[in-house]
Design a protein around this motif. Structure first.
Motif, short mmCIF file in Angstrom:
data_model
loop_
_atom_site.label_atom_id
_atom_site.label_comp_id
_atom_site.label_asym_id
_atom_site.label_seq_id
_atom_site.Cartn_x
_atom_site.Cartn_y
_atom_site.Cartn_z
N PHE A 43 -34.51 -6.46 -14.28
CA PHE A 43 -34.09 -5.90 -13.00
C PHE A 43 -33.32 -4.60 -13.19
O PHE A 43 -33.47 -3.65 -12.42
CB PHE A 43 -33.26 -6.92 -12.22
N THR A 44 -32.51 -4.52 -14.23
CA THR A 44 -31.77 -3.28 -14.51
C THR A 44 -32.71 -2.16 -14.90
O THR A 44 -32.58 -1.02 -14.42
CB THR A 44 -30.74 -3.52 -15.64
N VAL A 45 -33.69 -2.46 -15.76
CA VAL A 45 -34.67 -1.44 -16.16
C VAL A 45 -35.45 -0.97 -14.94
O VAL A 45 -35.67 0.23 -14.75
CB VAL A 45 -35.61 -1.99 -17.26
N ALA A 46 -35.88 -1.91 -14.09
CA ALA A 46 -36.64 -1.55 -12.89
C ALA A 46 -35.80 -0.67 -11.97
O ALA A 46 -36.30 0.33 -11.43
CB ALA A 46 -37.09 -2.81 -12.16
N LYS A 47 -34.54 -1.03 -11.76
CA LYS A 47 -33.66 -0.21 -10.90
C LYS A 47 -33.50 1.20 -11.47
O LYS A 47 -33.57 2.19 -10.74
CB LYS A 47 -32.29 -0.86 -10.75
N ASN A 48 -33.34 1.30 -12.78
CA ASN A 48 -33.22 2.62 -13.41
C ASN A 48 -34.50 3.43 -13.24
O ASN A 48 -34.44 4.65 -13.02
CB ASN A 48 -32.86 2.48 -14.88
N LEU A 49 -35.65 2.78 -13.33
CA LEU A 49 -36.92 3.48 -13.12
C LEU A 49 -37.05 3.96 -11.68
O LEU A 49 -37.56 5.06 -11.43
CB LEU A 49 -38.10 2.58 -13.49
N VAL A 50 -36.60 3.17 -10.73
CA VAL A 50 -36.63 3.58 -9.32
C VAL A 50 -35.75 4.81 -9.12
O VAL A 50 -36.15 5.78 -8.47
CB VAL A 50 -36.20 2.43 -8.39
N VAL A 51 -34.56 4.79 -9.70
CA VAL A 51 -33.64 5.93 -9.58
C VAL A 51 -34.25 7.17 -10.22
O VAL A 51 -34.20 8.27 -9.65
CB VAL A 51 -32.27 5.58 -10.20
N ASP A 52 -34.83 7.00 -11.41
CA ASP A 52 -35.46 8.14 -12.08
C ASP A 52 -36.60 8.72 -11.26
O ASP A 52 -36.76 9.93 -11.15
CB ASP A 52 -36.00 7.73 -13.46
N THR A 53 -37.41 7.84 -10.65
CA THR A 53 -38.52 8.30 -9.81
C THR A 53 -38.01 9.06 -8.60
O THR A 53 -38.54 10.12 -8.24
CB THR A 53 -39.37 7.10 -9.35
N TYR A 54 -36.95 8.56 -7.98
CA TYR A 54 -36.35 9.21 -6.82
C TYR A 54 -35.82 10.60 -7.20
O TYR A 54 -36.06 11.59 -6.51
CB TYR A 54 -35.24 8.34 -6.25
#
Length: 186
Positions: A81-92
């Motif tokens: 979940f932490t990796v996924a959240k970081n990927l969402v932030v990076d994409t944004y």
């Protein structure tokens, strides 16, 4: 209902099996156990775009596959979940750093002038102007390029107004002929 198998990663970062089969088991097991909740979480983070959420879940599982040692001696779900959240932030952030993309329809609304054609025309006119006799060229430069009246041009050139008028007439005819020779006549 299928029974879930626990995924075991040893202290070296290896799964309980060996090689590619173990890697496939790791990813398959991670997806079966955490894929649904992870997809729902990412989908809520990005506002409901299922395709983008699936891409992020896939990238998250890919990172788990590339770094199995990160899963050693810790709960797997919080890490995913932490990796996924970081990927969402990076994409944004990546989307905000790039200018907004426009389609071809928006570009067609704003016709751009072609400065290259204008520059070529200017060079051709200058070339045609240089081919004129000096007295014709002087009259055209004074009346058209410098914007002087007949009386002002006559004063600057030191010739009568009637001569300025007649030279302008014949200079324009000669210029038209020179432009026709260069393929630029109106």
């Amino acid at each position: 209902m299928r029974r879930k198998r626990a995924i075991v990663v040893d202290s070296v970062g290896q799964t309980s099996g060996r090689g590619a089969v173990a890697d496939a088991e790791l990813i398959r097991g991670l997806y079966e156990e955490h894929g649904g909740p992870l997809l729902g979480y990412v989908q809520r983070l990005i506002g409901g775009d299922r395709q983008a959420a699936e891409d992020i879940v896939q990238e998250t599982l890919l990172r788990a596959w590339r770094h199995p040692g990160a899963l050693v001696d810790r709960p797997v779900r919080p890490w995913l979940f932490t990796v996924a959240k970081n990927l969402v932030v990076d994409t944004y952030r990546a989307r905000r750093a790039r200018p907004i993309e426009t389609g071809d329809a928006a570009i067609a609304l704003f016709p751009a002038e072609d400065e290259a054609d204008r520059a070529l025309e200017s060079w051709a006119v200058a070339d045609a102007l240089s081919a004129l006799r000096p007295d014709h060229r002087q009259v055209l430069v004074e009346t058209y390029y410098r914007g002087r009246s007949v009386a002002e041009a006559a004063s600057v050139l030191g010739i009568p107004s009637g001569t300025v008028k007649s030279r302008t007439f014949y200079a324009l005819r000669a210029l038209k002929l020179a432009l026709e020779e260069r393929g630029l006549a109106p």
